[in-house]
Design a protein around this motif. Structure first.
Motif, PDB file in Angstrom:
ATOM      1  N   TRP A  62       0.990  -1.070   0.125  1.00  0.00           N
ATOM      2  CA  TRP A  62       0.087  -0.044  -0.009  1.00  0.00           C
ATOM      3  C   TRP A  62       0.920   1.407   0.046  1.00  0.00           C
ATOM      4  O   TRP A  62       1.531   1.528   1.214  1.00  0.00           O
ATOM      5  N   PRO A  63       0.967   1.768  -1.042  1.00  0.00           N
ATOM      6  CA  PRO A  63       1.882   2.977  -1.268  1.00  0.00           C
ATOM      7  C   PRO A  63       1.103   4.382  -0.453  1.00  0.00           C
ATOM      8  O   PRO A  63       1.173   5.378  -0.901  1.00  0.00           O
ATOM      9  N   LEU A  64       1.063   4.118   0.812  1.00  0.00           N
ATOM     10  CA  LEU A  64       0.602   5.389   1.566  1.00  0.00           C
ATOM     11  C   LEU A  64       1.382   6.518   1.734  1.00  0.00           C
ATOM     12  O   LEU A  64       0.891   7.688   1.814  1.00  0.00           O
ATOM     13  N   PHE A  65       2.539   6.303   1.664  1.00  0.00           N
ATOM     14  CA  PHE A  65       3.706   7.344   1.816  1.00  0.00           C
ATOM     15  C   PHE A  65       3.825   7.869   0.564  1.00  0.00           C
ATOM     16  O   PHE A  65       4.872   8.930   0.320  1.00  0.00           O
ATOM     17  N   GLY A  66       3.466   7.579  -0.714  1.00  0.00           N
ATOM     18  CA  GLY A  66       3.792   8.099  -1.851  1.00  0.00           C
ATOM     19  C   GLY A  66       5.080   7.887  -2.413  1.00  0.00           C
ATOM     20  O   GLY A  66       5.778   7.238  -2.071  1.00  0.00           O
ATOM     21  N   ASP A  67       5.340   9.002  -3.480  1.00  0.00           N
ATOM     22  CA  ASP A  67       6.843   8.907  -4.107  1.00  0.00           C
ATOM     23  C   ASP A  67       7.765   9.597  -3.214  1.00  0.00           C
ATOM     24  O   ASP A  67       8.899   9.838  -3.733  1.00  0.00           O
ATOM     25  N   TRP A  68       7.235  10.552  -2.079  1.00  0.00           N
ATOM     26  CA  TRP A  68       8.414  11.249  -1.598  1.00  0.00           C
ATOM     27  C   TRP A  68       9.167  10.701  -0.800  1.00  0.00           C
ATOM     28  O   TRP A  68      10.407  11.188  -0.156  1.00  0.00           O
ATOM     29  N   TRP A  69       8.806   9.240  -0.179  1.00  0.00           N
ATOM     30  CA  TRP A  69       9.690   8.501   0.591  1.00  0.00           C
ATOM     31  C   TRP A  69      10.689   7.865  -0.146  1.00  0.00           C
ATOM     32  O   TRP A  69      10.536   6.903  -1.052  1.00  0.00           O
ATOM     33  N   GLY A  70      12.021   8.289   0.035  1.00  0.00           N
ATOM     34  CA  GLY A  70      13.279   7.933  -0.711  1.00  0.00           C
ATOM     35  C   GLY A  70      14.100   6.852   0.006  1.00  0.00           C
ATOM     36  O   GLY A  70      14.834   6.260  -0.626  1.00  0.00           O
ATOM     37  N   LEU A  71      13.851   6.673   1.263  1.00  0.00           N
ATOM     38  CA  LEU A  71      14.586   5.821   1.956  1.00  0.00           C
ATOM     39  C   LEU A  71      14.095   4.413   1.835  1.00  0.00           C
ATOM     40  O   LEU A  71      12.946   4.075   1.085  1.00  0.00           O
ATOM     41  N   SER A  72      14.618   3.300   2.698  1.00  0.00           N
ATOM     42  CA  SER A  72      14.129   1.998   2.395  1.00  0.00           C
ATOM     43  C   SER A  72      12.671   1.963   3.165  1.00  0.00           C
ATOM     44  O   SER A  72      12.429   2.480   4.315  1.00  0.00           O
ATOM     45  N   PRO A  73      11.795   1.246   2.533  1.00  0.00           N
ATOM     46  CA  PRO A  73      10.208   1.138   3.200  1.00  0.00           C
ATOM     47  C   PRO A  73      10.228   0.445   4.231  1.00  0.00           C
ATOM     48  O   PRO A  73       9.315   0.458   5.022  1.00  0.00           O
ATOM     49  N   ALA A  74      11.535  -0.506   4.503  1.00  0.00           N
ATOM     50  CA  ALA A  74      11.451  -1.262   5.686  1.00  0.00           C
ATOM     51  C   ALA A  74      11.461  -0.276   7.007  1.00  0.00           C
ATOM     52  O   ALA A  74      11.009  -0.624   8.306  1.00  0.00           O
ATOM     53  N   LEU A  75      12.033   0.940   6.948  1.00  0.00           N
ATOM     54  CA  LEU A  75      12.131   1.806   8.099  1.00  0.00           C
ATOM     55  C   LEU A  75      10.826   2.302   8.445  1.00  0.00           C
ATOM     56  O   LEU A  75      10.651   2.810   9.673  1.00  0.00           O
ATOM     57  N   ILE A  76       9.836   2.211   7.556  1.00  0.00           N
ATOM     58  CA  ILE A  76       8.453   2.687   8.007  1.00  0.00           C
ATOM     59  C   ILE A  76       7.849   1.789   8.939  1.00  0.00           C
ATOM     60  O   ILE A  76       7.296   2.328   9.933  1.00  0.00           O
ATOM     61  N   ILE A  77       7.849   0.476   8.700  1.00  0.00           N
ATOM     62  CA  ILE A  77       7.135  -0.476   9.544  1.00  0.00           C
ATOM     63  C   ILE A  77       8.012  -1.076  10.426  1.00  0.00           C
ATOM     64  O   ILE A  77       7.123  -1.701  11.454  1.00  0.00           O
ATOM     65  N   LEU A  78       9.123  -1.175  10.505  1.00  0.00           N
ATOM     66  CA  LEU A  78      10.040  -1.999  11.576  1.00  0.00           C
ATOM     67  C   LEU A  78      10.049  -1.277  12.892  1.00  0.00           C
ATOM     68  O   LEU A  78      10.242  -1.891  13.774  1.00  0.00           O
ATOM     69  N   VAL A  79       9.653   0.154  12.692  1.00  0.00           N
ATOM     70  CA  VAL A  79       9.679   0.779  14.056  1.00  0.00           C
ATOM     71  C   VAL A  79       8.484   0.077  15.170  1.00  0.00           C
ATOM     72  O   VAL A  79       8.723   0.275  16.043  1.00  0.00           O
ATOM     73  N   PHE A  80       7.590  -0.375  14.542  1.00  0.00           N
ATOM     74  CA  PHE A  80       6.593  -0.825  15.468  1.00  0.00           C
ATOM     75  C   PHE A  80       6.914  -2.274  15.850  1.00  0.00           C
ATOM     76  O   PHE A  80       6.857  -2.376  17.221  1.00  0.00           O
ATOM     77  N   PRO A  81       7.458  -3.335  15.368  1.00  0.00           N
ATOM     78  CA  PRO A  81       7.914  -4.869  15.873  1.00  0.00           C
ATOM     79  C   PRO A  81       9.004  -4.397  16.787  1.00  0.00           C
ATOM     80  O   PRO A  81       9.245  -5.095  17.834  1.00  0.00           O
ATOM     81  N   LEU A  82      10.108  -3.684  16.274  1.00  0.00           N
ATOM     82  CA  LEU A  82      11.197  -3.371  17.128  1.00  0.00           C
ATOM     83  C   LEU A  82      10.986  -2.573  18.474  1.00  0.00           C
ATOM     84  O   LEU A  82      11.308  -2.833  19.315  1.00  0.00           O
ATOM     85  N   GLY A  83       9.980  -1.601  18.263  1.00  0.00           N
ATOM     86  CA  GLY A  83       9.575  -1.032  19.423  1.00  0.00           C
ATOM     87  C   GLY A  83       8.839  -1.935  20.490  1.00  0.00           C
ATOM     88  O   GLY A  83       9.103  -1.716  21.678  1.00  0.00           O
ATOM     89  N   PHE A  84       8.067  -2.654  19.972  1.00  0.00           N
ATOM     90  CA  PHE A  84       7.373  -3.880  20.841  1.00  0.00           C
ATOM     91  C   PHE A  84       8.644  -4.483  21.558  1.00  0.00           C
ATOM     92  O   PHE A  84       8.547  -4.725  22.838  1.00  0.00           O
ATOM     93  N   ARG A  85       9.622  -4.859  20.877  1.00  0.00           N
ATOM     94  CA  ARG A  85      10.945  -5.824  21.518  1.00  0.00           C
ATOM     95  C   ARG A  85      11.630  -4.949  22.322  1.00  0.00           C
ATOM     96  O   ARG A  85      11.915  -5.502  23.352  1.00  0.00           O
TER      97      ARG A  85
END
Length: 264
Positions: free
Chosen positions: A78-101
């Motif tokens: 789901w390209p919710l962040f559009g084309d302005w996000w130039g970094l790795s898409p993993a950095l968007i989602i990993l914050v949640f499971p890593l924050g949980f751990r």
């Protein structure tokens, strides 16, 4: 004024501690294991490549929320962040499971002892002269663990969806089961067991109940989660290893090291 084990109220013992076993082995192994995962996950999170090999998608990159995601039909994209996000898409989602751990009660104990020597082991004094616990910044942020638990639930659901899609072949036809499918199944099972064995999950289910007899369903759930909670440490390590192995397997397939062995 002397503090801690050297305070006037304590016995005047010259030795730092009286333990004669290899007490340092456990915190050293814990620190080494956590450091290895941090190094590996950091490399893979910033790599921004080789995270999709039909029909498998790396758990580090799902769901993919930017337009710069690799074209894939496996897993939510789901390209919710559009084309302005130039970094790795993993950095968007990993914050949640890593924050949980990171805020998990077991992991806090593990890295407090392994990296900060607070304390390094039972009956071994820590080198710090003062103890403030988790009452001040930044450690007071550890108290948001239950909110990371809420965020980890939808991530686990999405990874479950990815695992269902792993029963398709490279042409996206159903009825496939490869070695990667088995790895994904084991990984998502361990992720769910670790997630629901969380102390916050146990408290949410039965922590505020005054009369278990009036809530038989919640009591049964609380008892089941409590049994899992007794294995929270083992599940924490098993799920940490499994998620890294699942990502590594997808990486090896994507880079052409070998083909996915098909079981049927």
């Amino acid at each position: 004024m002397r503090r801690g084990v050297n305070s006037p109220a304590r016995a005047a013992i010259g030795a730092a501690h009286l333990r004669t076993d290899r007490w340092w082995l456990s915190p050293a192994a814990t620190a080494a294991g956590l450091l290895a995962f941090v190094v590996y996950s950091t490399w893979r999170a910033f790599a921004n490549a080789d995270y999709y090999a039909a029909p498998y998608v790396s758990p580090f990159y799902s769901p993919c929320l930017a337009e710069n995601c690799e074209p894939m039909k496996a897993g939510p994209n789901w390209p919710l962040f559009g084309d302005w996000w130039g970094l790795s898409p993993a950095l968007i989602i990993l914050v949640f499971p890593l924050g949980f751990r990171l805020t998990c009660y077991y992991y806090r104990k593990a890295y407090y002892r392994g990296f900060w020597a607070s304390p390094p082991a039972c009956a071994v004094a820590e080198p710090h002269t003062a103890y403030r616990g988790e009452t001040r910044f930044p450690l007071i942020l550890q108290n948001i663990h239950r909110y990371f638990f809420y965020a980890a639930l939808p991530v686990a659901l999405i990874l479950t969806y990815d695992t269902v899609l792993a029963f398709r072949d490279e042409d996206y036809a159903w009825g496939h089961m490869g070695l990667g499918t088995v790895i994904m199944l084991v990984n998502i099972a361990l992720i769910w067991l670790y997630t629901v064995s969380c102390h916050s999950c146990r408290h949410i289910i039965g922590g505020r109940l005054k009369h278990f007899s009036r809530h038989p369903v919640r009591y049964r759930l609380w008892g089941w989660v409590s049994r899992l909670n007794a294995r929270h440490m083992e599940l924490a390590w098993a799920s940490l290893i499994s998620v890294a192995l699942a990502d590594l397997y997808v990486y090896l397939l994507a880079t052409g090291v070998f083909d996915d062995p098909r079981l049927f």
